[in-house]
Motif scaffolding. Structure first.
Motif, PDB file in Angstrom:
ATOM      1  N   CYS A  11      68.333  63.430  24.012  1.00  0.00           N
ATOM      2  CA  CYS A  11      68.693  62.029  24.257  1.00  0.00           C
ATOM      3  C   CYS A  11      69.107  61.797  25.718  1.00  0.00           C
ATOM      4  O   CYS A  11      69.334  60.666  26.123  1.00  0.00           O
ATOM      5  N   ASP A  13      71.888  63.133  27.102  1.00  0.00           N
ATOM      6  CA  ASP A  13      73.293  63.493  27.255  1.00  0.00           C
ATOM      7  C   ASP A  13      73.390  64.998  27.512  1.00  0.00           C
ATOM      8  O   ASP A  13      72.418  65.724  27.370  1.00  0.00           O
ATOM      9  N   LYS A  47      69.440  65.751  19.404  1.00  0.00           N
ATOM     10  CA  LYS A  47      70.266  64.742  20.040  1.00  0.00           C
ATOM     11  C   LYS A  47      71.727  65.182  20.006  1.00  0.00           C
ATOM     12  O   LYS A  47      72.113  66.018  19.192  1.00  0.00           O
ATOM     13  N   CYS A  48      72.529  64.586  20.870  1.00  0.00           N
ATOM     14  CA  CYS A  48      73.961  64.867  20.864  1.00  0.00           C
ATOM     15  C   CYS A  48      74.594  64.303  19.592  1.00  0.00           C
ATOM     16  O   CYS A  48      73.990  63.488  18.892  1.00  0.00           O
ATOM     17  N   CYS A  51      74.733  60.427  19.395  1.00  0.00           N
ATOM     18  CA  CYS A  51      73.456  59.789  19.060  1.00  0.00           C
ATOM     19  C   CYS A  51      73.091  60.021  17.588  1.00  0.00           C
ATOM     20  O   CYS A  51      72.533  59.140  16.940  1.00  0.00           O
ATOM     21  N   GLU A  52      73.418  61.204  17.079  1.00  0.00           N
ATOM     22  CA  GLU A  52      73.163  61.463  15.654  1.00  0.00           C
ATOM     23  C   GLU A  52      73.989  60.527  14.785  1.00  0.00           C
ATOM     24  O   GLU A  52      73.500  60.016  13.773  1.00  0.00           O
ATOM     25  N   ILE A  54      75.025  57.500  15.639  1.00  0.00           N
ATOM     26  CA  ILE A  54      74.410  56.169  15.776  1.00  0.00           C
ATOM     27  C   ILE A  54      73.184  56.085  14.885  1.00  0.00           C
ATOM     28  O   ILE A  54      72.999  55.096  14.152  1.00  0.00           O
ATOM     29  N   ASP A  55      72.320  57.101  14.918  1.00  0.00           N
ATOM     30  CA  ASP A  55      71.112  57.105  14.085  1.00  0.00           C
ATOM     31  C   ASP A  55      71.452  57.011  12.601  1.00  0.00           C
ATOM     32  O   ASP A  55      70.799  56.269  11.850  1.00  0.00           O
ATOM     33  N   SER A 100      77.709  52.881  20.683  1.00  0.00           N
ATOM     34  CA  SER A 100      76.790  52.649  21.805  1.00  0.00           C
ATOM     35  C   SER A 100      77.563  52.475  23.108  1.00  0.00           C
ATOM     36  O   SER A 100      77.141  52.971  24.159  1.00  0.00           O
ATOM     37  N   ARG A 103      78.667  55.868  24.178  1.00  0.00           N
ATOM     38  CA  ARG A 103      77.523  56.595  24.731  1.00  0.00           C
ATOM     39  C   ARG A 103      77.227  56.125  26.155  1.00  0.00           C
ATOM     40  O   ARG A 103      76.988  56.936  27.054  1.00  0.00           O
TER      41      ARG A 103
END
Length: 114
Positions: A11, A13, A47-48, A51-52, A54-55, A100, A103
């Motif tokens: 991602c 990061d 992904k960091c 991000c995981e 958020i997903d 977000s 991030r």
């Protein structure tokens, strides 16, 4: 300036990895000077954690939206369920927004990496 590995996620990061080498400014054994430089970048095939998260929340939100759409097609008898799902969607929107923002702060270098 002491040297460390850098772990870079897909991602974009990153986080600091293991200590690798002292610089000539630090004379105390087992200590680092406090300034970090990259010895090598190690790609991480995922992904960091941010991000995981958020997903995961975006998938849950999409599932709730699909449920609302299905109930709306079936008629007015699901009004209470629709209202409850809409509350869940609003809550997920707020959580996704906060994650977000966190991030974005990390990517701008405002937060601490590691």
């Amino acid at each position: 300036m002491c040297f460390f590995d850098q772990h870079r996620f897909v991602c974009g990061d990153w986080k600091w990895g293991h200590f690798r080498q002292h610089c000539n400014r630090e004379y105390r054994i087992g200590e680092t000077c406090g300034m970090k430089l990259i010895m090598q970048t190690v790609p991480v095939g995922q992904k960091c954690k941010l991000c995981e998260r958020i997903d995961t929340k975006q998938r849950r939100r999409a599932a709730e939206v699909e449920r609302v759409n299905r109930w709306q097609r079936e008629g007015a008898r699901f009004k209470a369920s629709i209202d409850k799902s809409m509350d869940i969607i609003r809550g997920l929107d707020a959580e996704i927004y906060e994650l977000s923002c966190e991030r974005n702060r990390r990517l701008q270098g405002i937060g601490s990496h590691g």
